[in-house]
Design an enzyme around this catalytic site. Structure first.
Site, PDB file in Angstrom:
ATOM      1  N   CYS A  61       0.760  -1.353  -0.104  1.00  0.00           N
ATOM      2  CA  CYS A  61       0.046   0.100  -0.058  1.00  0.00           C
ATOM      3  C   CYS A  61       0.944   1.285  -0.113  1.00  0.00           C
ATOM      4  O   CYS A  61       2.078   1.263   0.316  1.00  0.00           O
ATOM      5  CB  CYS A  61      -1.043   0.043   1.116  1.00  0.00           C
ATOM      6  SG  CYS A  61      -0.044   0.229   2.738  1.00  0.00           S
ATOM      7  N   ALA A  64       2.956   1.724   3.037  1.00  0.00           N
ATOM      8  CA  ALA A  64       4.131   0.911   2.989  1.00  0.00           C
ATOM      9  C   ALA A  64       5.293   1.590   2.319  1.00  0.00           C
ATOM     10  O   ALA A  64       6.502   1.758   2.676  1.00  0.00           O
ATOM     11  CB  ALA A  64       3.935  -0.278   2.412  1.00  0.00           C
ATOM     12  N   ARG A  95      11.921  -4.761   7.017  1.00  0.00           N
ATOM     13  CA  ARG A  95      12.564  -4.388   5.658  1.00  0.00           C
ATOM     14  C   ARG A  95      13.981  -4.328   6.224  1.00  0.00           C
ATOM     15  O   ARG A  95      14.599  -4.018   7.125  1.00  0.00           O
ATOM     16  CB  ARG A  95      12.264  -3.155   5.164  1.00  0.00           C
ATOM     17  CG  ARG A  95      12.819  -2.826   3.839  1.00  0.00           C
ATOM     18  CD  ARG A  95      11.559  -1.852   2.966  1.00  0.00           C
ATOM     19  NE  ARG A  95      12.372  -1.445   1.994  1.00  0.00           N
ATOM     20  CZ  ARG A  95      13.041  -0.136   1.782  1.00  0.00           C
ATOM     21  NH1 ARG A  95      13.333   0.501   2.978  1.00  0.00           N
ATOM     22  NH2 ARG A  95      13.709   0.165   0.752  1.00  0.00           N
ATOM     23  N   HIS A 194       6.077   6.622  -2.339  1.00  0.00           N
ATOM     24  CA  HIS A 194       6.989   7.181  -2.594  1.00  0.00           C
ATOM     25  C   HIS A 194       6.923   8.667  -2.915  1.00  0.00           C
ATOM     26  O   HIS A 194       7.775   9.489  -2.717  1.00  0.00           O
ATOM     27  CB  HIS A 194       7.870   6.453  -3.765  1.00  0.00           C
ATOM     28  CG  HIS A 194       8.015   5.103  -3.722  1.00  0.00           C
ATOM     29  ND1 HIS A 194       7.914   4.163  -4.846  1.00  0.00           N
ATOM     30  CD2 HIS A 194       8.352   4.356  -2.589  1.00  0.00           C
ATOM     31  CE1 HIS A 194       8.244   2.839  -4.498  1.00  0.00           C
ATOM     32  NE2 HIS A 194       8.479   2.888  -3.176  1.00  0.00           N
TER      33      HIS A 194
HETATM   34 FE1  CFM Z   1      13.058   0.896  -5.338  1.00  0.00          FE
HETATM   35 FE2  CFM Z   1      12.770  -1.513  -5.471  1.00  0.00          FE
HETATM   36 FE3  CFM Z   1      11.113   0.016  -4.214  1.00  0.00          FE
HETATM   37 FE4  CFM Z   1      13.746  -0.619  -3.505  1.00  0.00          FE
HETATM   38 FE5  CFM Z   1      12.837  -2.721  -1.893  1.00  0.00          FE
HETATM   39 FE6  CFM Z   1      11.868  -3.350  -3.996  1.00  0.00          FE
HETATM   40 FE7  CFM Z   1      10.256  -1.894  -2.484  1.00  0.00          FE
HETATM   41 MO1  CFM Z   1      10.781  -4.254  -1.705  1.00  0.00          MO
HETATM   42  S1  CFM Z   1      14.622  -0.879  -5.392  1.00  0.00           S
HETATM   43  S2  CFM Z   1      12.806   0.991  -3.361  1.00  0.00           S
HETATM   44  S3  CFM Z   1      14.735  -1.623  -1.644  1.00  0.00           S
HETATM   45  S4  CFM Z   1      11.319   0.023  -6.181  1.00  0.00           S
HETATM   46  S5  CFM Z   1      13.023  -4.441  -2.885  1.00  0.00           S
HETATM   47  S6  CFM Z   1      12.382  -3.246  -6.386  1.00  0.00           S
HETATM   48  S7  CFM Z   1       9.580  -3.570  -3.736  1.00  0.00           S
HETATM   49  S8  CFM Z   1      11.043  -2.568  -0.684  1.00  0.00           S
HETATM   50  S9  CFM Z   1       9.531  -0.074  -3.007  1.00  0.00           S
END
Ligand code: CFM
Length: 541
Positions: A61, A64, A95, A194
């Site tokens: 989500c 997260a 994480r 993000h």
């Molecule tokens: Fe970038 Fe990723 Fe992500 Fe990531 Fe991660 Fe991820 Fe993630 Mo899991 S590199 S920041 S450190 S998009 S592994 S492939 S899914 S936490 S949001």
């Protein structure tokens, strides 16, 4: 190397098989997210749209993405989750972002989990009072550098004004207190989180300390490297050896304090394009700091990225040091590749990770002669698949419009025109900035690209293509392994790593040797296939 491509089942048959099971309307929608690649004429992928209700998705989500991913790795901030306690399960060390405080007494709150633990009465009468109290309490107990607050779904539904509460507490406590409206439902995935995190860090943190003064001759920020399994520690060593000073890291092994003067950097390196390109773009507009994409997953990719960094500064000594580093490390890398590659060459992989790793890890597999058959992101956007050139043509739907686009203008005092001049000089020589080309140009013709893959689709591609290794996360791990296929977690690294840089590449090769150079997985058969596991009798009257 044998030609693996001829051994592939026709992907259009597979695609049809997958879609056949869906009701017509759903098949029509999923069809656009399951694409047969052609690197010479990249097809459009439907991405960053809502998951169809009822389909088992890999996604998480918005909260997260904001709390867990972007803010989670900073150690000097108390991150308070405003919501019922259940939301905090995933805020508590789930994480694998590591951190290294400079001294044993330096603040590090990563191991804590802070929640307002909302109850029924807070949902009915409002939770703002409780939030204020929680901020006060956290301050009195820990005296952190700053405090941030994350809204979970119910907070958005009942309308608590977390930003007003943060402003008041900032005034009262005299430290920076800021909040994120990152309710889980805000967007279609983590990706919205993000963006929300990028916006707030940019507006409320970066640039707060106007002048820090030079910390080194060549100052950089590392962006989109979250220090999973210690990856950032490896890169920090390389930067130091090259003579580059890391001003701030967004956000592996980082502090909020360092974000406040991150505008002092001469360059932003972007590792995970999906999660952090927003800040990189905004910092260029406001401060004039250029950015380019790097990739430190894979030995060749690492060498290429370090060379590009040295070339940007154009300093003779730095270029020499970089070449020495690469030569030394590549010798070690080559020795391991020579031993491992013959054992695993020709194996076939599938990768389904969030928004970057499904692309980056294809580099590591390629170095061992392992071919990627199918790959996809959980929440990548079209630019992560097809390259940034498609950004102007991306349709902005209601869900994306929901996330604020900050209007950024040039800073009067802090803009650095000399960096812009440097950038255009380099561009004249063919040096590329803003340069993410996406995953698909690096994938073979007829490889399959699947966005937001469902559980059903996962089972079907495994059944029909029988890969040798599947890369995803903990939710997929045991389902895949029950098919007799080993799964490598690329979110947590299965508690291994680091995998970044040259030593990380070696770790990964050795891991692949352990996982792939043996036939144990093929011997696995579900016990119930051979002998009944439940016996019973029935009396019929
Ligand atoms: Fe970038 Fe990723 Fe992500 Fe990531 Fe991660 Fe991820 Fe993630 Mo899991 S590199 S920041 S450190 S998009 S592994 S492939 S899914 S936490 S949001």
């Amino acid at each position: 190397m044998k030609n693996i491509k001829t051994e592939l089942p026709d992907p259009s048959v597979l695609k049809e098989e997958i879609l056949k099971r869906y009701p017509r309307k759903i098949a029509k929608k999923r069809e656009k997210s399951i694409v047969i690649n052609d690197p010479d004429a990249i097809p459009e992928v439907q991405a960053n749209v809502r998951t169809i209700p009822g389909i088992i998705t890999q996604r998480g989500c918005t909260y997260a993405g904001c709390k867990g991913v972007i803010l989670g790795p900073s150690r000097d901030v108390v991150n308070i989750v405003h919501g019922p306690i259940g939301c905090s399960f995933y805020a508590w060390l789930t994480r694998r972002n590591q951190t290294q405080p400079p001294t044993p007494d330096s603040p590090n709150f990563i191991t804590y989990c802070f929640s307002t633990d909302m109850q029924d009465s807070n949902i009915v009468f409002g939770g703002e009072q409780k939030l204020r109290q929680a901020i006060r309490e956290a301050y009195e107990l820990f005296h952190p550098y700053s405090i941030s607050v994350f809204s979970t779904c119910p907070v958005g539904l009942i309308g608590d004004d977390i930003h007003a509460a943060c402003r008041e507490m900032k005034e009262e406590l005299g430290i920076n207190v800021f909040g994120f409206s990152c309710e889980g439902y805000r967007g279609v995935s983590q990706s919205a989180g993000h963006h929300i995190a990028n916006n707030k860090i940019f507006s409320d943190v970066v640039g707060r300390e106007e002048t820090k003064g030079r910390m080194g001759k060549f100052q950089i920020n590392m962006m989109g490297e979250y220090n999973i399994g210690g990856d950032a520690f490896v890169l920090e060593k390389y930067f130091e050896e090259m003579g580059a000073t890391l001003v701030a890291s967004f956000s592996g092994n980082s502090t909020i304090e360092s974000y406040e003067y991150a505008q002092e950097a001469d360059l932003n390196l972007v590792m995970c394009h999906r999660s952090i390109n927003y800040i990189a773009e905004m910092m260029e507009k406001k401060y004039g700091i250029p950015w380019f994409k790097v990739n430190f997953i894979g030995a060749n990719a690492s060498a290429k990225s370090l060379r590009k960094l040295a070339e940007y500064f154009g300093d003779k000594e730095m270029i020499e040091k970089t070449e020495m580093l690469i030569e030394r490390e590549m010798a070690k890398v080559k020795a391991v590749i020579e031993r491992v590659r013959p054992k695993v060459e020709g194996k076939r992989a599938m990768l389904f990770v969030g928004g970057s790793r499904a692309h980056h890890y294809q580099e590591l597999f390629g170095e061992l002669g392992i071919e990627t058959l199918v790959a996809g992101y959980e929440f990548g956007h079209r630019d992560d698949y097809e390259g940034r050139r498609v950004i102007p043509s991306i349709k902005v739907d209601a869900d994306s419009r929901n996330i604020e686009e900050l209007q950024v203008s040039q800073s009067d005092r802090l803009f650095k025109p000399e960096l812009l001049t440097k950038k255009s000089g380099l561009e004249g020589k063919g040096f590329k900035f803003h340069d993410y080309e996406g995953m698909m140009p690096d994938m073979k013709k007829n490889s399959l690209v699947i966005d937001d893959i469902s559980h059903w689709e996962t089972e079907k591609i495994i059944e029909m293509m029988k890969p040798d290794i599947f890369c995803a996360g903990i939710k997929e791990k045991y389902v895949v392994q029950k098919h007799g296929i080993p799964l490598k977690q690329l979110h947590s690294y299965d508690y291994g790593g680091p995998y970044a840089g040259f030593e990380g590449a070696i770790n990964f090769y050795l891991e692949m040797e352990r996982m792939l150079a043996c036939d144990i997985w093929k011997m696995i058969d579900a016990p119930w296939k051979n002998e009944p596991s439940i016996m019973g009798s029935m009396v019929y009257e």
